[in-house]
Enzyme design. Structure first.
Site, mmCIF file in Angstrom:
data_model
loop_
_atom_site.group_PDB
_atom_site.id
_atom_site.type_symbol
_atom_site.label_atom_id
_atom_site.label_comp_id
_atom_site.label_asym_id
_atom_site.label_seq_id
_atom_site.Cartn_x
_atom_site.Cartn_y
_atom_site.Cartn_z
ATOM 1 N N LYS A 1 -8.848 3.383 -2.595
ATOM 2 C CA LYS A 1 -9.368 2.823 -1.351
ATOM 3 C C LYS A 1 -10.701 3.480 -1.016
ATOM 4 O O LYS A 1 -10.836 4.705 -1.008
ATOM 5 C CB LYS A 1 -8.356 3.071 -0.224
ATOM 6 C CG LYS A 1 -8.622 2.324 1.081
ATOM 7 C CD LYS A 1 -7.452 2.534 2.023
ATOM 8 C CE LYS A 1 -7.594 1.738 3.310
ATOM 9 N NZ LYS A 1 -6.416 1.910 4.188
ATOM 10 N N CYS B 1 -5.322 -2.875 2.605
ATOM 11 C CA CYS B 1 -5.304 -2.791 4.066
ATOM 12 C C CYS B 1 -6.646 -3.170 4.696
ATOM 13 O O CYS B 1 -7.168 -4.248 4.466
ATOM 14 C CB CYS B 1 -4.849 -1.382 4.452
ATOM 15 S SG CYS B 1 -4.316 -1.190 6.160
ATOM 16 N N GLU C 1 0.829 -1.206 0.000
ATOM 17 C CA GLU C 1 0.000 0.000 0.000
ATOM 18 C C GLU C 1 0.869 1.264 0.000
ATOM 19 O O GLU C 1 1.828 1.366 0.759
ATOM 20 C CB GLU C 1 -0.911 -0.004 1.231
ATOM 21 C CG GLU C 1 -1.881 1.172 1.278
ATOM 22 C CD GLU C 1 -2.742 1.159 2.532
ATOM 23 O OE1 GLU C 1 -3.943 1.438 2.433
ATOM 24 O OE2 GLU C 1 -2.200 0.873 3.624
#
Length: 345
Positions: free
Chosen positions: A127, A161, A45
């Site tokens: 995200k 994540c 990430e």
């Protein structure tokens, strides 16, 4: 479509706050993975320009010293830096998933870019909901990003994540018959020993659970904290160093039955984790439970997704079409029947 091939998950410290150096380092790992025979290589990430650990270490006023540099070193879609990554994929005939801080106008997004072996970007996603204090830095994605793409290596998807703790987002991916999933994590050293939910045990558990639930292979690339990164964000403060210790690279690759496969690395060592995968294994895993197929209970629960790209501004004619309500066509009034009339035939 290739069904048996080698995959690679990079465990390396980013070149923090130095985009061009990070691009050069990424190219070296792309070349190394390709030389070892890998057909797909994945990075963690926001590997470009590094995860902003400082947002967890002090008040916003203190963080401002990093804001300008982080913004300037975040990558822009279509930029010369992207072209370098594309050329590396094309030259080495390898697919690439890389986590980036994507700069778009005056905003940043936690993004994952997927390049095919020809160097074409076949997926750009953001995200959906930055986690915790990440929201002070990054904007949000939307339902258009919940995509699995068809490639020469099968159906490949990406999440970042703690998106792996969002059941509905995961289910949206499972329903697209994902075969290989990239679970991109930052370093897992942050708050280690003080916040178990942020530690590698829980986060790798989420990666493994994704493999079992989705019946797919999962690559879990993870960065690590070096002394250089620690010195930059902690500035010699021992209290901050306790919250951002060295290491934290817990890169794993999991098979559809949940077992860890491939090579391994110590959490404080840079390198690449490799595994041989065979997509035919997915059939065995899903014979027992296909969560969005034969094991779904459609009459009880369903998922609704808004796949429209959300924009703050639309052209006037588009907005006008959305807001205009068509007036119903006028109808002839019906003849009234006398109240006491005999209507029998």
């Amino acid at each position: 479509m290739t069904t048996r091939y080698k995959v690679a998950a990079v465990q390396a410290a980013p070149c923090f706050l130095d985009l061009d150096a990070g691009i050069a380092k990424a190219v070296r790992y792309i070349e190394e993975a390709a030389a070892e025979g890998a057909k797909l290589v994945a990075f963690s990430e926001t590997w470009l320009p590094g995860y902003p650990n400082y947002i967890w270490l002090g008040p916003v006023a203190w963080q401002m010293q990093f804001v300008g540099r982080y913004f300037d070193n975040s990558i822009v879609a279509g930029s010369p830096q992207e072209a370098i990554l594309a050329a590396a994929c094309r030259k080495n005939r390898i697919q690439l998933s890389i986590g980036v801080s994507e700069r778009d106008g005056g905003s940043l997004y936690i993004a994952q870019w997927h390049f095919d072996e020809n160097g074409t970007v076949i997926n750009r996603r953001r995200k959906l909901k930055p986690t915790g204090v990440e929201r002070s830095v990054f904007g949000e994605g939307d339902g258009s990003d919940l995509r699995v793409v068809d490639t020469s290596l099968g159906k490949i998807g990406q999440l970042a994540c703690w998106e792996h703790f969002q059941p509905l987002s995961k289910y949206a991916m499972y329903a697209q018959n994902e075969q290989v999933h990239i679970a991109a994590w930052p370093n897992l050293a942050l708050y280690e020993g003080t916040a178990f939910a942020l530690g590698h045990q829980v986060n790798n558990g989420a990666t493994r659970q994704y493999a079992v639930e989705g019946g797919c292979f999962v690559l879990g690339p993870c960065a690590l904290v070096t002394k250089e990164v620690q010195d930059t964000v902690c500035q010699g403060d021992p209290e901050k160093e306790k919250l951002c210790p060295l290491g934290g690279g817990y890169t794993k690759i999991y098979a559809p039955d949940g077992q860890e496969i491939g090579t391994s690395l110590p959490h404080d060592q840079e390198g690449i984790v490799y595994a041989e995968i065979d997509l035919h294994m997915i059939g065995y895993a899903k014979a027992a439970a296909d969560p969005a197929g034969h094991y779904a209970k459609r009459d009880s629960t369903r998922l609704l997704i808004n796949r429209q790209r959300q924009r703050p501004v639309h052209d006037f004619d588009v907005a006008d079409r959305w807001e205009r309500v068509e007036e119903p066509a006028p109808q002839e009034p019906k003849a009234k029947t006398p109240r006491h009339a005999d209507t029998s035939v």
